[in-house]
Design a protein around this motif. Structure first.
Motif, PDB file in Angstrom:
ATOM      1  N   THR A   1       0.841  -1.193   0.000  1.00  0.00           N
ATOM      2  CA  THR A   1       0.000   0.000   0.000  1.00  0.00           C
ATOM      3  C   THR A   1       0.871   1.236   0.000  1.00  0.00           C
ATOM      4  N   LEU A   2       0.597   2.150  -0.910  1.00  0.00           N
ATOM      5  CA  LEU A   2       1.380   3.392  -0.977  1.00  0.00           C
ATOM      6  C   LEU A   2       1.091   4.250   0.242  1.00  0.00           C
ATOM      7  N   SER A   3       2.081   5.038   0.656  1.00  0.00           N
ATOM      8  CA  SER A   3       1.913   5.870   1.841  1.00  0.00           C
ATOM      9  C   SER A   3       2.635   7.192   1.659  1.00  0.00           C
ATOM     10  N   SER A   4       2.353   8.129   2.557  1.00  0.00           N
ATOM     11  CA  SER A   4       2.967   9.453   2.470  1.00  0.00           C
ATOM     12  C   SER A   4       4.455   9.402   2.765  1.00  0.00           C
ATOM     13  N   SER A   5       4.914   8.369   3.480  1.00  0.00           N
ATOM     14  CA  SER A   5       6.333   8.242   3.797  1.00  0.00           C
ATOM     15  C   SER A   5       7.104   7.509   2.707  1.00  0.00           C
ATOM     16  N   GLY A   6       6.379   6.977   1.729  1.00  0.00           N
ATOM     17  CA  GLY A   6       7.036   6.328   0.599  1.00  0.00           C
ATOM     18  C   GLY A   6       7.273   4.847   0.818  1.00  0.00           C
ATOM     19  N   VAL A   7       6.969   4.032  -0.177  1.00  0.00           N
ATOM     20  CA  VAL A   7       7.263   2.606  -0.172  1.00  0.00           C
ATOM     21  C   VAL A   7       7.921   2.249  -1.496  1.00  0.00           C
TER      22      VAL A   7
ATOM     23  N   THR B   1      -2.577  20.507  -1.944  1.00  0.00           N
ATOM     24  CA  THR B   1      -1.262  19.962  -1.594  1.00  0.00           C
ATOM     25  C   THR B   1      -1.246  18.440  -1.594  1.00  0.00           C
ATOM     26  N   GLN B   2      -2.284  17.802  -2.097  1.00  0.00           N
ATOM     27  CA  GLN B   2      -2.324  16.345  -2.123  1.00  0.00           C
ATOM     28  C   GLN B   2      -1.693  15.819  -3.413  1.00  0.00           C
ATOM     29  N   TYR B   3      -1.187  14.596  -3.344  1.00  0.00           N
ATOM     30  CA  TYR B   3      -0.496  14.042  -4.512  1.00  0.00           C
ATOM     31  C   TYR B   3      -0.340  12.535  -4.392  1.00  0.00           C
ATOM     32  N   ALA B   4      -0.158  11.893  -5.534  1.00  0.00           N
ATOM     33  CA  ALA B   4       0.265  10.503  -5.644  1.00  0.00           C
ATOM     34  C   ALA B   4       1.288  10.448  -6.769  1.00  0.00           C
ATOM     35  N   ALA B   5       2.397   9.758  -6.542  1.00  0.00           N
ATOM     36  CA  ALA B   5       3.475   9.790  -7.533  1.00  0.00           C
ATOM     37  C   ALA B   5       4.366   8.567  -7.420  1.00  0.00           C
ATOM     38  N   VAL B   6       4.987   8.224  -8.552  1.00  0.00           N
ATOM     39  CA  VAL B   6       6.060   7.229  -8.629  1.00  0.00           C
ATOM     40  C   VAL B   6       7.325   7.979  -8.987  1.00  0.00           C
ATOM     41  N   LEU B   7       8.420   7.692  -8.288  1.00  0.00           N
ATOM     42  CA  LEU B   7       9.645   8.423  -8.579  1.00  0.00           C
ATOM     43  C   LEU B   7      10.888   7.577  -8.360  1.00  0.00           C
ATOM     44  N   GLN B   8      11.958   7.971  -9.009  1.00  0.00           N
ATOM     45  CA  GLN B   8      13.276   7.428  -8.713  1.00  0.00           C
ATOM     46  C   GLN B   8      14.215   8.581  -8.422  1.00  0.00           C
ATOM     47  N   LYS B   9      14.939   8.453  -7.301  1.00  0.00           N
ATOM     48  CA  LYS B   9      15.962   9.431  -6.934  1.00  0.00           C
ATOM     49  C   LYS B   9      17.299   8.912  -7.440  1.00  0.00           C
ATOM     50  N   ILE B  10      17.935   9.687  -8.287  1.00  0.00           N
ATOM     51  CA  ILE B  10      19.197   9.270  -8.894  1.00  0.00           C
ATOM     52  C   ILE B  10      20.352   9.873  -8.116  1.00  0.00           C
ATOM     53  N   GLU B  11      21.306   9.047  -7.753  1.00  0.00           N
ATOM     54  CA  GLU B  11      22.465   9.514  -6.983  1.00  0.00           C
ATOM     55  C   GLU B  11      23.277  10.526  -7.790  1.00  0.00           C
ATOM     56  N   GLY B  12      23.733  11.574  -7.126  1.00  0.00           N
ATOM     57  CA  GLY B  12      24.463  12.634  -7.799  1.00  0.00           C
ATOM     58  C   GLY B  12      25.705  12.165  -8.523  1.00  0.00           C
TER      59      GLY B  12
ATOM     60  N   PRO C   1       7.644  -0.627  -4.181  1.00  0.00           N
ATOM     61  CA  PRO C   1       7.056  -1.855  -4.724  1.00  0.00           C
ATOM     62  C   PRO C   1       8.079  -2.699  -5.483  1.00  0.00           C
ATOM     63  N   VAL C   2       9.054  -2.045  -6.107  1.00  0.00           N
ATOM     64  CA  VAL C   2      10.212  -2.699  -6.701  1.00  0.00           C
ATOM     65  C   VAL C   2      11.433  -1.877  -6.310  1.00  0.00           C
ATOM     66  N   ASP C   3      12.588  -2.446  -6.500  1.00  0.00           N
ATOM     67  CA  ASP C   3      13.812  -1.728  -6.129  1.00  0.00           C
ATOM     68  C   ASP C   3      13.964  -0.430  -6.904  1.00  0.00           C
ATOM     69  N   ARG C   4      14.399   0.612  -6.211  1.00  0.00           N
ATOM     70  CA  ARG C   4      14.770   1.927  -6.713  1.00  0.00           C
ATOM     71  C   ARG C   4      13.571   2.791  -7.100  1.00  0.00           C
ATOM     72  N   PHE C   5      12.373   2.234  -7.219  1.00  0.00           N
ATOM     73  CA  PHE C   5      11.211   3.046  -7.555  1.00  0.00           C
ATOM     74  C   PHE C   5      10.355   3.237  -6.310  1.00  0.00           C
ATOM     75  N   GLN C   6      10.318   4.476  -5.850  1.00  0.00           N
ATOM     76  CA  GLN C   6       9.573   4.831  -4.645  1.00  0.00           C
ATOM     77  C   GLN C   6       8.193   5.341  -5.044  1.00  0.00           C
ATOM     78  N   CYS C   7       7.187   4.995  -4.256  1.00  0.00           N
ATOM     79  CA  CYS C   7       5.826   5.453  -4.498  1.00  0.00           C
ATOM     80  C   CYS C   7       5.324   6.228  -3.295  1.00  0.00           C
ATOM     81  N   ASP C   8       4.901   7.454  -3.522  1.00  0.00           N
ATOM     82  CA  ASP C   8       4.369   8.324  -2.472  1.00  0.00           C
ATOM     83  C   ASP C   8       2.898   8.597  -2.735  1.00  0.00           C
ATOM     84  N   GLU C   9       2.097   8.547  -1.684  1.00  0.00           N
ATOM     85  CA  GLU C   9       0.667   8.824  -1.829  1.00  0.00           C
ATOM     86  C   GLU C   9       0.188   9.566  -0.587  1.00  0.00           C
ATOM     87  N   ASP C  10      -0.301  10.781  -0.785  1.00  0.00           N
ATOM     88  CA  ASP C  10      -0.816  11.592   0.314  1.00  0.00           C
ATOM     89  C   ASP C  10      -2.137  12.221  -0.142  1.00  0.00           C
TER      90      ASP C  10
END
Length: 377
Positions: free
Chosen positions: A54-60, A106-117, A62-71
Motif C-alpha cells: 500500500t502506498l503511503s505518504s512516507s514512501g514505499v 497539496t495532495q499528490y500521488a506519484a512514482v519516482l526514482q531518486k538518482i544519486e548525484g 514496490p520494486v527496487d529503486r522506484f519509490q511510491c508516495d501517496e498523500d
C-alpha cells in the motif's frame, strides 16, 4: 539471427559518419551506463517478492529503486507485475483501490526514482554547459488522456514538468521526451540526490505547473494531467524507462541481472531465511549474554545502512557451542563500520554463551525471518 547493420554516411562537413542500426553513435551514447535509471525494467524486487504494498505518504518501494508516495484521501497499491510489452518480462503496476476524485491543493500521488548525484555528475546541470537528456519509457493505463511528470533537483526548488499522452486504454505505448538541461539552480554531484524523476498519478494545484519549462518551485506534474487516484480500480503500468544524455531516445540499455542486482544492493540489501536455520552471519561471544555478528555486504552501500527485521525476537537465535539460544529483543543493537561494506550486529541473550567462543546468527526454527539493510536516497 539479427544482424548488426553498420552504414557510412556523409556528414555536414563532408566527412564520413558511421551509423549502427540507423543510430548515429556519439561519445555519450557509446559509454557504459547510458541509462541513468536503475532497475527500470522492474526485474528486481528484494523487499516484497512481487507482493502488493500500500502506498503511503512516507514512501514505499514496490520494486527496487522506484519509490511510491501517496498523500490523498484515496488508497493505491503498487507491485511488480508480469504484464509487460514485447521484450520485457516485468513492469511496475499501480492500482487505485479507493478513489479520491477531488484532490486538495497539496495532495499528490506519484512514482519516482531518486538518482544519486555521482551518476549524473557529467550532466553539468546548474552551469552554462548543461546537457540535454531524453526520457523514454513504456506505459499502459486503463485511462487515456494527457498524463504528467517532472524532473527535479534535491532541494525541490528546480523542476521541469512534462506531459505524455496515452491514446488507447490497456495498451502498451512507448513514449519519448527530450528535455534541455537546467542552466540554473544547484544539482548535487555527491552521494546525495542528484536528480529526481517523478511520474504524477494525481497531483493537486500546489505541485502542478506549466509543461516544458524549468520552474523555481516544487512541481510533480502538469496542470490538468490525468489523475489515476481519481478513478476506482484504475491501473497504470510502466517499464523500460531510460534517461540518457542526448536529444534522441536510443534502444533500451539491457544490463545483465547480476549487474543490475548489485546496483540495487547499493541502496537495499535483503536476506531472507531459506530454511528453518538459515545462517545470517558469524561472530564471537564477548560475554555469556552477548555476541558480535559480522555480516558482509555484497557491495559498498551508498551510506551507512539502517537495519530492518521482522520485529519479533523469537524469529532469531544465536548458535554457539552451548546450543541454540533465542535472542532477547530486536532490532539489534548495532555498530557499523566507517565504510559501509560490512555490518556488525550486537545481539543479546538471557544466558548460555561463553566468552571467546564462535557464534552464528540464525533463523530460529522458522522461515519468516529476514534482515534488510537500507541506504536509500
Amino acid at each position: 539471427m539479427s544482424q548488426l547493420k553498420v552504414n557510412s554516411v556523409v556528414d555536414a562537413s563532408g566527412g564520413n559518419t558511421s551509423t549502427i542500426n540507423s543510430m548515429t553513435p556519439t561519445a555519450d551514447s557509446l559509454q557504459g551506463f547510458r541509462n541513468r535509471l536503475i532497475n527500470s525494467d522492474m526485474r528486481i524486487d528484494q523487499r516484497n517478492a512481487g507482493a502488493a504494498v500500500t502506498l503511503s505518504s512516507s514512501g514505499v518501494f514496490p520494486v527496487d529503486r522506484f519509490q511510491c508516495d501517496e498523500d490523498t484521501d484515496g488508497v493505491m497499491t503498487g507491485q511488480q507485475s508480469t504484464t509487460a510489452p514485447t521484450g520485457f518480462i516485468n513492469s511496475l503496476l499501480i492500482t487505485t483501490t479507493t478513489a479520491d476524485a477531488s484532490l486538495g491543493a497539496t495532495q499528490y500521488a506519484a512514482v519516482l526514482q531518486k538518482i544519486e548525484g555521482t551518476n549524473v555528475s557529467d550532466l553539468g546541470w546548474g552551469t552554462a554547459n548543461a546537457k540535454t537528456v531524453t526520457l523514454s519509457f513504456w506505459v499502459r493505463s486503463s485511462l487515456t488522456g494527457t498524463f504528467g511528470g517532472a524532473l527535479a533537483n534535491s532541494a525541490w526548488n528546480r523542476s521541469y514538468p512534462f506531459t505524455y499522452s496515452i491514446s488507447a486504454a490497456n495498451t502498451w505505448e512507448q513514449k519519448s521526451i527530450t528535455i534541455a538541461g537546467d542552466t540554473s539552480g544547484t544539482w548535487l554531484t555527491t552521494t546525495g540526490i542528484g536528480l529526481r524523476l517523478i511520474f504524477g498519478l494525481g497531483v493537486g494545484s500546489t505541485y502542478s505547473g506549466t509543461a516544458n519549462a524549468w520552474a523555481g518551485s516544487t512541481l510533480f506534474s502538469t496542470t490538468g494531467a490525468v489523475s489515476v487516484i481519481g478513478t476506482l480500480n484504475a491501473t497504470w503500468y510502466i517499464t523500460g524507462a531510460q534517461l540518457e544524455v542526448g536529444s534522441v531516445a536510443t534502444p533500451f540499455e539491457r544490463r545483465d541481472y547480476g549487474r543490475e542486482l548489485i546496483m540495487c544492493q547499493r541502496y537495499c540489501y535483503a536476506v531472507y531465511a531459506n530454511d528453518n536455520y538459515t545462517r545470517y552471519g558469524i561472530g564471537d561471544c564477548d560475554q555469556s549474554t552477548s555476541t558480535q555478528i559480522l555480516i558482509p555486504l555484497p557491495t559498498v552501500m551508498r551510506a551507512v545502512p539502517t537495519i530492518n527485521t521482522t520485529g519479533t525476537a523469537s524469529n532469531y537465535a544465536i548458535y554457539s557451542a552451548g546450543g541454540i539460544t533465542a535472542l532477547n529483543a530486536v532490532p539489534f543493537a548495532q555498530t557499523i563500520t566507517a565504510t559501509p561494506n560490512c555490518v556488525f550486529l550486537g545481539a543479546t541473550v538471557a544466558s548460555g554463551l561463553t566468552a571467546g567462543r564462535a557464534s552464528q546468527l540464525i533463523s530460529n526454527n522458522n522461515t519468516t525471518s529476514y534482515l534488510k539493510f537500507f541506504a536509500e536516497l
